[in-house]
Design an enzyme around this catalytic site. Structure first.
Site, short mmCIF file in Angstrom:
data_model
loop_
_atom_site.label_atom_id
_atom_site.label_comp_id
_atom_site.label_asym_id
_atom_site.label_seq_id
_atom_site.Cartn_x
_atom_site.Cartn_y
_atom_site.Cartn_z
CG HIS A 122 -1.83 1.18 1.46
ND1 HIS A 122 -1.42 2.30 1.97
CD2 HIS A 122 -3.45 0.93 1.16
CE1 HIS A 122 -2.57 3.09 1.84
NE2 HIS A 122 -3.57 2.13 1.32
CG ASP A 199 0.94 -2.09 6.35
OD1 ASP A 199 0.06 -2.42 7.17
OD2 ASP A 199 1.02 -1.46 5.56
CD GLN A 202 -6.48 -4.77 4.40
OE1 GLN A 202 -7.37 -5.53 4.84
NE2 GLN A 202 -6.46 -3.51 4.03
CE LYS A 225 -6.94 -0.34 6.56
NZ LYS A 225 -7.59 0.06 5.26
CB CYS A 363 -3.49 2.98 -1.88
SG CYS A 363 -4.59 4.28 -1.49
#
Ligand code: PMP
Length: 405
Positions: A122, A199, A202, A225, A363
């Protein structure tokens, strides 16, 4: 899991959308909906004990400070950090990554160094590292993808050498759903004494995170999220690393003592949280994690996985619809293309039927370039989705395919 009962806890689904039909929300990779308990936790703070934290001696301030600290402990338990000192509140994933890039990496980055990212990142986990390299002359190395959307691990291992200062990699691709082998990534980086940032934007809703087991140096995620509010996120960092870097922002609340000549900074975690925090956001995030813990991440994962498997089978039978990326291991995110139809047209068409999917580049421009497309249609599942909703999605895709044929 009783999906109907879970869904009832999300007030947005009780509202008829403008077309009068039920909202079928399949854009969970962008943000998740908010359960009533999270909305209540935020409203209760504002209505019941609104106050700044850490400084007041009156009762709302005490209540707010306790709630704030409890939320941090909840985060610590959630990711199994060694101590609450390793959990810094930020405004989100992007903010946390920028802070690591600016305060940990850039001060010591030279033109002899390099940074590794992946082709599936991303922009939030790409641009900060790219800019760090551009400003210092360091080299940005990009791990390529295999045709099925998996990382090319052999290529990664070849990119690693003594020049690498940071490996920044997503746990799950927000566009393809690819689940990366974090253990392998971290272990390989360790051999070169390289820092690793994960990261987890998700990953948080998909499976239990254990930062000690992962042995990563930094891990970041956003509250929104994870059924929590926007504007709040977490930067996990190993204690010695967070100790070793200058404060992420200077101001009130992060000091022990200030004189005209100097400032003695507060201990972790306050050292890195200058200014008034997003207190409502922190309390909302704490409530969101409690909500997730109550449902159980395993149950959530199993539910969304079964929906994903079901969808993949259904899509596989559909002429004129192509799945982009068939990684070995995936999360509940699927990118697809309807032949001869622009992704935005697909999304608009489905929207008229109450079905919310995402169309565009997600993105991830470098990934789109790799796939040779401008954008994709992305379907991503949450705990409130049902197989009937997948059936409606498939019917909608057939209609849109035939309409534009
Ligand atoms: N990384 C990944 C993998 C993401 O999915 C997202 C959000 N789509 C981000 C980073 C950025 O998160 P935020 O906008 O909450 O900072």
């Amino acid at each position: 899991m009783n999906v109907e009962a879970v869904k009832k806890q999300f007030p947005i689904f009780n509202k008829a959308n403008p077309a009068g039909n039920e909202l079928i929300y399949l854009d969970n990779a962008a943000t998740t909906q908010k359960p009533q308990v999270v909305i209540d936790a935020i409203a209760d703070y504002y209505a019941g004990y609104n106050s700044n934290v850490g400084r007041g001696s009156y009762w709302p301030a005490t209540a707010a400070t306790i709630a704030f600290k409890e939320a941090r402990n909840t985060v610590q338990d959630f990711i199994n950090a060694r101590t609450h000192k390793e959990c810094i509140f930020t405004s989100g994933t992007t903010d946390a990554i920028n802070k690591v890039a600016n305060n940990y990496l850039i001060p010591n980055l030279t033109s002899a160094d390099s940074v590794i990212v992946t082709e599936m990142e991303h922009h939030g986990n790409f641009v900060p590292w790219q800019q760090a390299c551009l400003s210092s002359g360091a080299k940005l190395k990009v791990i390529p993808l295999r045709d099925n959307g998996d990382l090319d691990y052999e290529a990664y291992e070849q990119l690693l050498d003594d020049s690498v200062r940071m490996v920044a990699v997503t746990a799950i691709s927000n566009a393809l759903g690819t689940k990366n082998d974090l253990k392998r990534i971290v272990e390989a980086a360790r051999a070169f004494n390289t820092a690793v940032l994960i990261d987890a934007a998700q990953l948080v809703t998909h499976e239990k995170i254990d930062v000690q087991q992962l042995d990563c140096d930094f891990l970041v995620f956003s509250g929104h999220k994870l059924f929590g509010p926007t504007g709040i996120g977490v930067l996990y960092g190993k204690e010695d690393l967070l100790e070793g870097i200058p404060p992420l922002s200077y101001g009130g609340g992060m000091v022990k003592q200030v004189t005209v000549e100097e400032t003695i900074f507060a201990d972790l975690p306050e050292k890195h949280e200058g200014g008034t925090s997003n207190i409502a956001g922190v309390i909302g995030l704490g409530a969101a994690i409690c909500f997730v813990n109550k449902l159980g991440l395993t149950a959530i994962h199993e539910h969304t996985k079964s929906l994903t498997d079901y969808t993949l089978v259904k899509l596989g039978d559909l002429d004129g619809v192509r799945i982009l990326g068939l990684p070995d291991e995936r999360a509940s995110v699927i990118s697809l293309a309807v032949e001869k139809v622009h992704p935005h047209d697909v999304a608009s068409f489905l929207s008229e039927r109450g079905i919310a999917i995402r169309a565009g580049h997600h993105c991830t421009h470098p990934l789109m370039k790799r796939l040779g497309v401008q954008g994709t249609c992305r379907v991503s599942f949450g705990i409130y989705n049902k197989p009937e909703e997948v059936d409606m999605l498939i019917e909608g895709l057939i209609e849109v395919r035939d309409f534009f044929a």
